[in-house]
Design an enzyme around this catalytic site. Structure first.
Site, PDB file in Angstrom:
ATOM      1  N   ASP A 200      29.743  71.911  23.093  1.00  0.00           N
ATOM      2  CA  ASP A 200      28.940  72.221  22.176  1.00  0.00           C
ATOM      3  C   ASP A 200      29.614  73.361  20.914  1.00  0.00           C
ATOM      4  OD1 ASP A 200      27.005  73.351  20.291  1.00  0.00           O
ATOM      5  OD2 ASP A 200      25.676  73.778  21.693  1.00  0.00           O
ATOM      6  N   GLN A 203      28.667  76.332  17.086  1.00  0.00           N
ATOM      7  CA  GLN A 203      29.148  77.653  16.538  1.00  0.00           C
ATOM      8  C   GLN A 203      30.539  77.822  16.512  1.00  0.00           C
ATOM      9  OE1 GLN A 203      27.072  80.062  15.464  1.00  0.00           O
ATOM     10  NE2 GLN A 203      25.006  79.214  16.022  1.00  0.00           N
ATOM     11  N   LYS A 226      25.992  74.393   9.787  1.00  0.00           N
ATOM     12  CA  LYS A 226      26.506  75.748  10.141  1.00  0.00           C
ATOM     13  C   LYS A 226      28.041  75.967   9.493  1.00  0.00           C
ATOM     14  CE  LYS A 226      24.013  76.001  14.478  1.00  0.00           C
ATOM     15  NZ  LYS A 226      22.744  76.879  14.075  1.00  0.00           N
ATOM     16  N   CYS A 364      16.494  80.130  20.762  1.00  0.00           N
ATOM     17  CA  CYS A 364      16.822  78.716  21.568  1.00  0.00           C
ATOM     18  C   CYS A 364      17.567  78.968  22.594  1.00  0.00           C
ATOM     19  CB  CYS A 364      17.014  77.847  20.492  1.00  0.00           C
ATOM     20  SG  CYS A 364      15.826  77.595  19.373  1.00  0.00           S
TER      21      CYS A 364
END
Lengths: 406, 154
Positions: A200, A203, A226, A364
């Protein structure tokens, strides 16, 4: 190339606004980043000059929109250094990308009792899609713990593998702690045991260049908003052989070859995974965002963000009423913190009164908050357009919070 | 500090947040309910005792949350003592109007005076749920639902 933060800021119109009578200090880019003119212009240009549906019509606008949409895929391929353009799937975001892999790649491989390894610091979007497989198919979720400072202990992670491990899914960079995980090394650990890996990068991809071939991962996920791009578009990189073998995720237009009431045959990837009209303007915007980002000196950006982080750590470190979460070495420019005796929401409301936007809440990542022993933290996340003066304003704002609640 | 912030975090709110009234667990409650705001993680558990006429004669709460939710809960526990479900319904309606900045008329002069300190919340739409959580929880306790969420359908 050198790094000129004022020249960067000038390209983000929103940064010139005031909030509650103060110049905006935007420290919530880890939730969603602001967009440079290059992105806004690209979307507007396509909408004003060439917009139509893609991969359908034969008219000029359809051709031009299709070209713009597919050009964005080429940019995305370069951005992650995928070997093939058809390994890049446009999704509605990072969340959809992970759901797609859970449903179409892993679901068919799961039998009752098969195991999925996650880490304690995953975002809900990298937990819940796998929990579906637990609920539906009896998969077992195994969780790699996070040490006090926020790092993963690889020796503990290694012990979680078993002959029944079918997947490892982990964050490239924690959205709460800023911890950057050694994804290359972990991918090797998993592959040595025949376990596929999803990373993932929602970020991580923002803060450092990503080379999926060098990492070797099976899947890599990123999200447009993002990456200084638009919302409602995300990226899924998947190895070609996986994507070819996987079932489609959603059914609809564009993802088929032939349809009759007896039988359907599917298109090849990437179309197989892009059912329905895709986010066309958003793809143009994302392509522009990635081009824009790749044209910057990314090493200089990283150095700039690290300086801001170091400054924040130093200044907050002097305040014995501020507790920081996440101090792993090499972490990204995210500071999660608590002020003694003050709830994160009150911190954020008071900072907002000073024009300073921070995130407050569980981010989250409820399992991680549980691990940290707090229901909510405040989080300041630094992006390429933030300045040392803004860090100072954050610190002054925290003194105000302290005064009000003293 | 802006006037809006000053009104939100006025001394009486901070005082309730620092020293919540009726904090703790009530022995032998006749009703209990858990309230949860999943967006921010605030939690409150309310314990009620109602007398034979249905009036609240004992109330306490446990919870973790921001100053607004803590103060609102503390204030509420003081206001509802001695009241029936119908009286509390009217009080709650008036309170919801107050914190959302909507015109209201249901409140008695005395109740309005007490609740007025929470009115600053109306300038902070993202914080309204912090203030209303205990009231939704109380409603659940009175109706026997047992659970309240700020994100549940009304």
């Amino acid at each position: 190339m050198s790094f000129d933060v004022e020249a960067i800021r000038a390209q983000f119109p929103i940064l010139a606004r005031e909030v509650n009578g103060h110049p905006l200090v935007y420290l919530d880019s880890a939730a969603s980043a602001q967009k440079p003119l290059a992105v806004l212009d690209a979307m507007r240009r396509l909408a004003e000059t060439s917009y139509a549906n893609v991969h359908r019509g034969v008219h000029t606008l359809a051709a031009q929109s299709t070209e713009a949409y597919e050009a964005a895929r080429d940019v995305a391929r370069r951005f992650l250094n995928a070997a093939h353009r058809e390994e890049m799937i446009f999704t509605r975001g990072g969340t959809e990308a992970i759901n797609l892999v859970a449903a179409s790649f892993l679901g068919p491989r799961i039998e009752q009792g098969d195991e999925i390894i996650l880490t304690e610091m995953e975002h809900h979007s990298n937990i819940v899609p796998w929990m579906f497989l637990k609920e539906r198919l009896g998969a077992v979720i195994r969780v790699a713990p996070v040490a006090e400072e926020g790092a993963l202990d690889l020796s503990v992670l290694e012990r979680l593998f078993s002959p029944r491990t079918k997947m490892l899914a982990l964050t490239h960079m924690s959205n709460v702690l800023g911890t950057v995980t050694p994804i290359r090394q972990i991918t090797e650990l998993a592959h040595a045991r025949g376990v596929p890996v999803l990373i993932d990068g929602c970020q991580g991809a923002v803060h450092e260049p990503v080379d999926v071939q060098a990492i070797g991962c099976d899947f890599y996920v990123a999200t447009g908003h993002k990456l200084y791009g638009p919302t409602a578009i995300g990226l899924l990189y998947g190895k070609r052989d996986h994507l070819k073998a996987m079932r489609p995720y959603q059914g609809g237009g564009e993802m088929i070859r032939t349809v009759s009431f007896d039988d359907v045959t599917y298109a090849d990837p990437p179309a197989k995974f892009e059912a329905g009209t895709p986010p066309i303007l958003e793809a143009a915007g994302l392509g522009a965002a990635l081009e824009w980002l790749m044209a910057q000196d990314r090493a200089a950006i990283q150095a700039h963000e690290r300086e801001l982080l170091a400054q924040a750590n130093e200044e907050l470190g002097r305040l014995n009423w501020v507790k920081r979460f996440g101090t792993a070495p090499g972490k990204g420019a995210i500071v999660s913190f608590e002020i003694e005796g003050v709830h994160a929401h009150d911190v954020a409301t008071i900072l907002d009164g000073r024009g300073i936007a921070v995130r407050a809440g569980h981010h989250c990542a409820q399992p991680l908050m549980e691990r940290l022993g707090t229901p909510a933290t405040a989080r300041a996340s630094f992006a390429l357009y933030n300045t040392a003066e803004e860090v100072d304003r954050l610190v002054r704002g925290l003194h105000d919070v302290r005064r009000i609640f003293a | 500090m802006s006037d809006a912030l000053r009104e939100l975090y006025q001394e009486i709110i901070l005082d309730h947040a620092r020293h919540p009234r009726n904090a703790g667990v009530l022995a032998d409650p006749t009703a209990k309910a858990d309230g949860h705001n999943p967006l921010c993680g605030d939690r409150v558990t309310l314990y009620l005792h109602r007398d034979t006429d249905g009036r609240i004669d004992g109330i306490s709460f446990e919870g973790k949350g921001c100053a607004i939710s803590q103060a609102s809960t503390s204030l509420m526990t003081e206001l509802v003592k001695g009241k029936t479900k119908e009286e509390i319904d009217a009080l709650m309606t008036g309170f919801l109007h107050l914190v959302k900045g909507e015109p209201e008329s249901e409140l008695s002069e005395e109740d309005r005076e007490q609740l007025e300190v929470m009115a600053g919340v109306k300038d902070f739409p993202m914080r309204v749920k912090c203030a209303t959580l205990p009231w939704h929880t109380l409603k659940s306790a009175l109706s026997g639902a047992g659970v309240a969420s700020t994100e549940a359908a009304p």
